[in-house]
Scaffold this motif. Structure first.
Motif, PDB file in Angstrom:
ATOM      1  N   MET A   1      12.974   7.048   7.553  1.00 42.14           N
ATOM      2  CA  MET A   1      13.577   7.903   8.587  1.00 42.14           C
ATOM      3  C   MET A   1      12.730   9.152   8.809  1.00 42.14           C
ATOM      4  O   MET A   1      12.580   9.632   9.939  1.00 42.14           O
ATOM      5  CB  MET A   1      15.006   8.263   8.203  1.00 42.14           C
ATOM      6  CG  MET A   1      15.981   7.096   8.236  1.00 42.14           C
ATOM      7  SD  MET A   1      16.275   6.449   9.910  1.00 42.14           S
ATOM      8  CE  MET A   1      17.370   7.733  10.543  1.00 42.14           C
ATOM      9  N   GLU A   2      12.163   9.679   7.740  1.00 39.23           N
ATOM     10  CA  GLU A   2      11.278  10.839   7.891  1.00 39.23           C
ATOM     11  C   GLU A   2      10.004  10.463   8.632  1.00 39.23           C
ATOM     12  O   GLU A   2       9.449  11.270   9.388  1.00 39.23           O
ATOM     13  CB  GLU A   2      10.934  11.428   6.512  1.00 39.23           C
ATOM     14  CG  GLU A   2      12.037  12.292   5.920  1.00 39.23           C
ATOM     15  CD  GLU A   2      12.377  13.492   6.794  1.00 39.23           C
ATOM     16  OE1 GLU A   2      11.449  14.077   7.407  1.00 39.23           O
ATOM     17  OE2 GLU A   2      13.564  13.831   6.899  1.00 39.23           O
TER      18      GLU A   2
ATOM     19  N   ASN B   1      27.503  -4.450  -0.009  1.00 41.82           N
ATOM     20  CA  ASN B   1      26.290  -3.710   0.321  1.00 41.82           C
ATOM     21  C   ASN B   1      25.529  -4.372   1.461  1.00 41.82           C
ATOM     22  O   ASN B   1      25.921  -5.423   1.975  1.00 41.82           O
ATOM     23  CB  ASN B   1      25.387  -3.562  -0.907  1.00 41.82           C
ATOM     24  CG  ASN B   1      25.027  -4.896  -1.524  1.00 41.82           C
ATOM     25  OD1 ASN B   1      24.674  -5.842  -0.822  1.00 41.82           O
ATOM     26  ND2 ASN B   1      25.111  -4.995  -2.848  1.00 41.82           N
ATOM     27  N   CYS B   2      24.433  -3.730   1.852  1.00 38.78           N
ATOM     28  CA  CYS B   2      23.550  -4.265   2.886  1.00 38.78           C
ATOM     29  C   CYS B   2      22.132  -4.347   2.338  1.00 38.78           C
ATOM     30  O   CYS B   2      21.692  -3.448   1.616  1.00 38.78           O
ATOM     31  CB  CYS B   2      23.533  -3.355   4.112  1.00 38.78           C
ATOM     32  SG  CYS B   2      25.067  -3.294   5.032  1.00 38.78           S
ATOM     33  N   ILE B   3      21.446  -5.406   2.696  1.00 38.57           N
ATOM     34  CA  ILE B   3      20.028  -5.541   2.398  1.00 38.57           C
ATOM     35  C   ILE B   3      19.281  -5.423   3.720  1.00 38.57           C
ATOM     36  O   ILE B   3      19.637  -6.085   4.702  1.00 38.57           O
ATOM     37  CB  ILE B   3      19.711  -6.898   1.754  1.00 38.57           C
ATOM     38  CG1 ILE B   3      20.433  -7.041   0.411  1.00 38.57           C
ATOM     39  CG2 ILE B   3      18.208  -7.085   1.579  1.00 38.57           C
ATOM     40  CD1 ILE B   3      20.386  -8.451  -0.157  1.00 38.57           C
ATOM     41  N   LEU B   4      18.269  -4.576   3.752  1.00 35.65           N
ATOM     42  CA  LEU B   4      17.400  -4.538   4.922  1.00 35.65           C
ATOM     43  C   LEU B   4      16.150  -5.337   4.563  1.00 35.65           C
ATOM     44  O   LEU B   4      15.503  -5.074   3.555  1.00 35.65           O
ATOM     45  CB  LEU B   4      17.043  -3.110   5.309  1.00 35.65           C
ATOM     46  CG  LEU B   4      16.382  -2.958   6.683  1.00 35.65           C
ATOM     47  CD1 LEU B   4      16.734  -1.617   7.307  1.00 35.65           C
ATOM     48  CD2 LEU B   4      14.870  -3.142   6.649  1.00 35.65           C
TER      49      LEU B   4
ATOM     50  N   ASP C   1      10.739 -12.527   5.541  1.00 38.14           N
ATOM     51  CA  ASP C   1      11.527 -13.125   4.455  1.00 38.14           C
ATOM     52  C   ASP C   1      11.523 -12.227   3.219  1.00 38.14           C
ATOM     53  O   ASP C   1      11.836 -12.679   2.117  1.00 38.14           O
ATOM     54  CB  ASP C   1      10.994 -14.521   4.105  1.00 38.14           C
ATOM     55  CG  ASP C   1       9.521 -14.494   3.685  1.00 38.14           C
ATOM     56  OD1 ASP C   1       8.920 -13.400   3.650  1.00 38.14           O
ATOM     57  OD2 ASP C   1       8.966 -15.578   3.394  1.00 38.14           O
ATOM     58  N   VAL C   2      11.192 -10.930   3.415  1.00 34.97           N
ATOM     59  CA  VAL C   2      11.062 -10.001   2.293  1.00 34.97           C
ATOM     60  C   VAL C   2      12.198  -8.980   2.291  1.00 34.97           C
ATOM     61  O   VAL C   2      12.307  -8.164   3.212  1.00 34.97           O
ATOM     62  CB  VAL C   2       9.707  -9.253   2.364  1.00 34.97           C
ATOM     63  CG1 VAL C   2       9.575  -8.301   1.182  1.00 34.97           C
ATOM     64  CG2 VAL C   2       8.553 -10.223   2.406  1.00 34.97           C
ATOM     65  N   PRO C   3      13.080  -8.988   1.264  1.00 35.25           N
ATOM     66  CA  PRO C   3      14.072  -7.910   1.137  1.00 35.25           C
ATOM     67  C   PRO C   3      13.347  -6.605   0.804  1.00 35.25           C
ATOM     68  O   PRO C   3      12.538  -6.553  -0.116  1.00 35.25           O
ATOM     69  CB  PRO C   3      14.947  -8.362  -0.035  1.00 35.25           C
ATOM     70  CG  PRO C   3      14.626  -9.804  -0.258  1.00 35.25           C
ATOM     71  CD  PRO C   3      13.212  -9.992   0.202  1.00 35.25           C
TER      72      PRO C   3
ATOM     73  N   ALA D   1       0.814  -1.217   0.000  1.00 33.15           N
ATOM     74  CA  ALA D   1       0.000   0.000   0.000  1.00 33.15           C
ATOM     75  C   ALA D   1       0.847   1.265   0.000  1.00 33.15           C
ATOM     76  O   ALA D   1       0.463   2.288  -0.564  1.00 33.15           O
ATOM     77  CB  ALA D   1      -0.925  -0.003   1.221  1.00 33.15           C
ATOM     78  N   TYR D   2       2.011   1.192   0.659  1.00 31.39           N
ATOM     79  CA  TYR D   2       2.892   2.352   0.789  1.00 31.39           C
ATOM     80  C   TYR D   2       4.271   2.025   0.210  1.00 31.39           C
ATOM     81  O   TYR D   2       5.216   1.771   0.945  1.00 31.39           O
ATOM     82  CB  TYR D   2       3.087   2.738   2.260  1.00 31.39           C
ATOM     83  CG  TYR D   2       1.844   2.981   3.058  1.00 31.39           C
ATOM     84  CD1 TYR D   2       1.141   4.166   2.942  1.00 31.39           C
ATOM     85  CD2 TYR D   2       1.396   2.016   3.971  1.00 31.39           C
ATOM     86  CE1 TYR D   2       0.008   4.394   3.713  1.00 31.39           C
ATOM     87  CE2 TYR D   2       0.269   2.238   4.738  1.00 31.39           C
ATOM     88  CZ  TYR D   2      -0.428   3.425   4.608  1.00 31.39           C
ATOM     89  OH  TYR D   2      -1.536   3.646   5.369  1.00 31.39           O
ATOM     90  N   PRO D   3       4.435   1.974  -1.093  1.00 35.25           N
ATOM     91  CA  PRO D   3       5.757   1.659  -1.659  1.00 35.25           C
ATOM     92  C   PRO D   3       6.821   2.674  -1.265  1.00 35.25           C
ATOM     93  O   PRO D   3       8.007   2.379  -1.332  1.00 35.25           O
ATOM     94  CB  PRO D   3       5.500   1.671  -3.177  1.00 35.25           C
ATOM     95  CG  PRO D   3       4.238   2.433  -3.365  1.00 35.25           C
ATOM     96  CD  PRO D   3       3.411   2.188  -2.148  1.00 35.25           C
ATOM     97  N   CYS D   4       6.391   3.859  -0.804  1.00 34.47           N
ATOM     98  CA  CYS D   4       7.360   4.868  -0.355  1.00 34.47           C
ATOM     99  C   CYS D   4       8.210   4.344   0.788  1.00 34.47           C
ATOM    100  O   CYS D   4       9.349   4.780   0.969  1.00 34.47           O
ATOM    101  CB  CYS D   4       6.630   6.136   0.081  1.00 34.47           C
ATOM    102  SG  CYS D   4       5.331   5.873   1.313  1.00 34.47           S
ATOM    103  N   PHE D   5       7.691   3.369   1.568  1.00 34.46           N
ATOM    104  CA  PHE D   5       8.441   2.898   2.715  1.00 34.46           C
ATOM    105  C   PHE D   5       9.537   1.891   2.346  1.00 34.46           C
ATOM    106  O   PHE D   5      10.180   1.335   3.225  1.00 34.46           O
ATOM    107  CB  PHE D   5       7.496   2.310   3.765  1.00 34.46           C
ATOM    108  CG  PHE D   5       6.643   3.347   4.441  1.00 34.46           C
ATOM    109  CD1 PHE D   5       7.167   4.586   4.776  1.00 34.46           C
ATOM    110  CD2 PHE D   5       5.313   3.093   4.729  1.00 34.46           C
ATOM    111  CE1 PHE D   5       6.394   5.551   5.396  1.00 34.46           C
ATOM    112  CE2 PHE D   5       4.528   4.049   5.345  1.00 34.46           C
ATOM    113  CZ  PHE D   5       5.070   5.289   5.680  1.00 34.46           C
ATOM    114  N   LYS D   6       9.730   1.670   1.054  1.00 32.49           N
ATOM    115  CA  LYS D   6      10.913   0.921   0.625  1.00 32.49           C
ATOM    116  C   LYS D   6      12.126   1.842   0.531  1.00 32.49           C
ATOM    117  O   LYS D   6      13.240   1.382   0.280  1.00 32.49           O
ATOM    118  CB  LYS D   6      10.651   0.262  -0.732  1.00 32.49           C
ATOM    119  CG  LYS D   6       9.570  -0.815  -0.678  1.00 32.49           C
ATOM    120  CD  LYS D   6       9.322  -1.426  -2.051  1.00 32.49           C
ATOM    121  CE  LYS D   6       8.212  -2.468  -1.982  1.00 32.49           C
ATOM    122  NZ  LYS D   6       7.926  -3.059  -3.313  1.00 32.49           N
ATOM    123  N   ASP D   7      11.896   3.119   0.716  1.00 31.26           N
ATOM    124  CA  ASP D   7      12.950   4.130   0.664  1.00 31.26           C
ATOM    125  C   ASP D   7      13.366   4.474   2.092  1.00 31.26           C
ATOM    126  O   ASP D   7      12.548   4.949   2.890  1.00 31.26           O
ATOM    127  CB  ASP D   7      12.417   5.372  -0.058  1.00 31.26           C
ATOM    128  CG  ASP D   7      13.453   6.477  -0.155  1.00 31.26           C
ATOM    129  OD1 ASP D   7      13.666   7.156   0.865  1.00 31.26           O
ATOM    130  OD2 ASP D   7      14.024   6.663  -1.237  1.00 31.26           O
TER     131      ASP D   7
END
Length: 260
Positions: free
Chosen positions: A73-74, A182-185, A189-191, A62-68
């Motif tokens: 952080m905002e 690199n790092c994956i957050l 089980d979802v990158p 619903a909120y793809p913005c939260f993949k950023d």
């Protein structure tokens, strides 16, 4: 007893129809060419209408913005101190100060060696590995986890595939998966997102931001540690019911060490 990073409920958000309407609004906002993140930041995530095991998938859909990470952080900024325009810089400064003290605390406790010849990313990883033992919880990690630090970070071994690791991981909480570059957050089980390895120095803040944004419960095996970060770094008070004996003991030891 529940260890929740945030208790944000509004009497108007519990209706599924309201929730669906809000999701649609947020999706429309974010699909714009240059989405206004301040508008998107007015989002709510109702922790009572989505099962926690499914929440990260539903919310990110619903909120793809939260993949950023910047946006997450905002969102943390909005939740904790929305009127402070310098919040993120102050937060990073407090985390850096906390880590410097932890470095000495760990050497004193003989769980860390002096960081001679280590770069900042290596130092940060060592700190993440020992933090759960410096601020221990009474609950042990799941049997298939090597130790409690697996609730925070996993450094990939040679030829180890991150997706295979995630599928076998016994914990569903946010985690940093670190490769040589690199790092994956990931959550469950979802990158979710990827960032350069040198940013692992702020990785714990990213994890906390996802706990708050997704309204996730702290895993019992690191609940004491995350509660300490919540109060000492995020400056967010803990509800009296969540002041566990292990938290009180850890804070007493910590304050004695830093002279408070």
């Amino acid at each position: 007893m529940s260890n929740k990073p945030a208790d944000i409920n509004s009497p108007d958000t519990h209706c599924p129809a309201t929730l669906a309407k809000h999701y649609k609004t947020l999706q429309t906002l974010f699909k714009r060419k240059n989405p206004n993140h301040q508008d998107v930041s007015q989002a709510f995530i109702d922790s009572n209408t989505i099962r926690e095991e499914d929440r990260h998938k539903k919310v990110l859909e619903a909120y793809p913005c939260f993949k950023d990470i910047g946006h997450v952080m905002e969102e943390l900024h909005r939740i904790l101190d929305k009127d402070n325009g310098n919040f993120i810089n102050e937060l990073k400064g407090r985390w850096q100060d906390f880590c410097q003290k932890v470095q000495f605390f760990g050497v004193w406790k003989k769980t860390l060696k002096p960081p001679m010849g280590m770069d900042q990313a290596e130092q940060a990883l060592e700190i993440l590995r020992v933090l759960p033992s410096l601020f221990p919880s009474t609950s042990a990690p799941p049997k298939r986890a090597r130790d409690a630090s697996e609730a925070l970070v996993h450094v990939l071994e040679d030829q180890e595939d991150p997706n295979t690791y995630l599928m076998k991981r016994p914990l569903s909480c946010p985690v940093l998966i670190v490769s040589p570059s690199n790092c994956i957050l990931a959550v469950g089980d979802v990158p979710i997102t990827m960032f350069p390895k040198d940013e692992v120095t702020e990785g714990a803040l990213y994890l906390m931001a996802y706990y708050y944004t997704l309204h996730l419960t702290y895993p019992k095996c690191v609940a004491t540690l995350l509660s300490v970060i919540q109060t000492e770094v995020l400056l967010d008070k803990i509800h009296e019911r969540d002041l566990t004996s292990s938290y009180k003991k850890s804070m007493a030891d910590w304050n004695a060490f830093i002279g408070q």
